[in-house]
Design an enzyme around this catalytic site. Sequence first.
Site, mmCIF file in Angstrom:
data_model
loop_
_atom_site.group_PDB
_atom_site.id
_atom_site.type_symbol
_atom_site.label_atom_id
_atom_site.label_comp_id
_atom_site.label_asym_id
_atom_site.label_seq_id
_atom_site.Cartn_x
_atom_site.Cartn_y
_atom_site.Cartn_z
ATOM 1 N N HIS A 32 0.844 -1.190 0.000
ATOM 2 C CA HIS A 32 0.000 0.000 0.000
ATOM 3 C C HIS A 32 0.885 1.247 0.000
ATOM 4 O O HIS A 32 1.317 1.707 1.053
ATOM 5 C CB HIS A 32 -0.897 0.010 1.240
ATOM 6 N N GLY A 118 -2.412 -4.463 11.505
ATOM 7 C CA GLY A 118 -2.815 -4.933 10.177
ATOM 8 C C GLY A 118 -4.305 -5.171 10.175
ATOM 9 O O GLY A 118 -5.034 -4.513 9.430
ATOM 10 N N PHE A 441 -18.585 -15.571 25.118
ATOM 11 C CA PHE A 441 -18.362 -14.227 24.603
ATOM 12 C C PHE A 441 -16.888 -13.916 24.389
ATOM 13 O O PHE A 441 -16.562 -12.827 23.914
ATOM 14 C CB PHE A 441 -19.037 -13.210 25.523
ATOM 15 N N HIS A 477 -26.056 -18.930 25.071
ATOM 16 C CA HIS A 477 -24.923 -18.682 25.972
ATOM 17 C C HIS A 477 -24.031 -19.915 26.138
ATOM 18 O O HIS A 477 -23.024 -19.830 26.851
ATOM 19 C CB HIS A 477 -25.446 -18.256 27.351
#
Length: 678
Positions: A32, A118, A441, A477
Amino acid sequence: MSQFAPESSDAIAIGTIRALAADIVGKANSGHPGAPMGLAPAAHVLFTRFFTANPKNSKWFNRDRFVLSNGCALQYTLLHLLGYKLSLDDLKQFRQLDSLTPGHPEAGHTDGIELTTGPLGQGISNAVGLAIAQAHLGATYNKDGFDLINNYTYVFAGDGCLMEGVASEAASLAGHLQLGNLIVVYISIDGDTAVAFTENVELRFQAYGWHTLHVDNGDSDLAGIYNAIAEAQKVKDKPTLIRLRTTIGYGSKQQGTHGVHGSPLKADDIQQLKTKFGLPADQSFYVPQETYDAYHAVASKGAKAEAAWNALLASYGQKYPKEHAELTRRIAGKLPDGWEKALPVYKPSDPAQASRKLSEIVLSAIVPVFPELVGGSADLTGSNLTRTKTMIDFQPESTGLGSYKGTYIRFGVREHGMGAIANGLHAYGGIIPFVATFLNFVSYAAGAVRLSALSGHQVIWVATHDSIGLGEDGPTHQPVETAAHFRALPNLDFWRPADGNETSAAYYSALTRKHTPSILSLSRQNLPNLEGSTLENALKGGYVVHEVQGEDLTIVSSGSEVSIALEAAVQLQSEGIKTRIVSLPCWSVFDQQPQEYRLSVLRSGAPILAVEALSTLGWAKYSHEQYGLTTFGASGPYKKVYEKFGLTGPNIAELGKKVVTFYKQKGGEVVSPLVKAI
């Protein structure tokens, strides 16, 4: 801070950075070029006028930290110019196999790189952890006349980073915590983001509690860039966002277009660009001596700053020997002497307890002797059981809720941000971070967990409610697939302890494996302490809990199902079927044991049945047959849920009989799955 005084060398240096970016990406034919070309003025002003670090000692503790959140070739260019261990030849090897200049910066791989960036949004979120670490350690160890830990954290981040949700989570917390040592330069590129990103970023960050500034001409307004950073440093009770409008690929024929973002420039474009900036058009990777001289002067100033700091630290040791000893121990990454003696040990007669409670007991025992243990929960403190009675919340003094000296962080419902911040806490040094939520989670934070493993960040996840055993909350859950995901990650230890001794072992391992993150998968339901369980056995990752000779069957399991397997073994034994039981709390640690030991635990001669209240994916490595979940869980009292899925002693015993019968009828030698051709 004096006013900005431009020098003739500034324009040449900025042009050199832009040209090097074009050459680096052009030679690699990958990368880039646009972002580093647009960012060159801001980078030059920051590093030549503000940044304090010593390239000859990239780990000097009180250095300013720089995070290029939208990782690109820019950082390698700056490191080379400043004199870090990165040569011009290394720049020529950008994106080549085994080079020091991989496609995106990697911590621990290239001298001077603080964090692996990144994946967008991670770097700016890590930087919040760096800023928290500085605030905490400064509050803990600084004294009148000894401002030892006072560095800034600077971040360059682009539109992509600020679109990612993880950045929003971290930025929101940073504003609440009033982290005045954090300065983010947000590059708003003059390119087309209007198709998806039209929000007012400055107003968003003001709502988070940030101080905001802007420089509308980031391509050439060096004084404006300088003044914005200087003003940001003056604000001590808010992090600062500087919106810097730049032209992507500035100087290129394609400047301002998406075409210059992810593709190398054409040869004629690079030539005209060099001519435009007063550089030889026919020379690649050209650096004028005056640019080297300017950056080496910055490096020399940094070396003097470190020398002065070392003298200050020595004087601090004379006046505050106890604090000095503790701080230098933490900087060196050494653990407190004898801390392991505080780990609880258990007998089989001790009462059954949930492993989340056993975790709390460990934390309560070691926190008083482990000042570098800093962490918290994603708004589940009462369920994760992670805040001990001696801990103080990490909060700004002005809130009246705690102090920067506090070691317990209230992350709010921000699992991904929490994980990324923890990576920054560890990257700063002197801190071992722990973070907590339900195991289900942790999946929200998978991007940050992966970078922990890739970067070698010693982050400890306290992941409670680890299976269908959480019961009534139901399948939304119940993390049936999560263990398989994280067990597959290289350089990550996934622990699923079966009792108190295994829980203590999990913490011992997590705290001593300095370059490996750990997930401690902990139960909501009570688990009995096992006969044959010891901390020493568990530290091998797997061991025989119940041994018999001439066995007909071995059952291998982890966590809450080990006691179920033992129940099945009693029934099988009563029917004349000799059954061994193996606990395998951590696959990755077990895999590192000598082959002879592993084959003594999961030995040939009889079939091996794996049992776990999760997906069976991966268990074939250790067993001939597997029993677990092939669907999502269910809502109900946990014992009823276990019965529904056949995870009971009597049912496992019936399955065990079927396995034994099958292999006897099959005939031939039963070889351990651990015996491989390669």
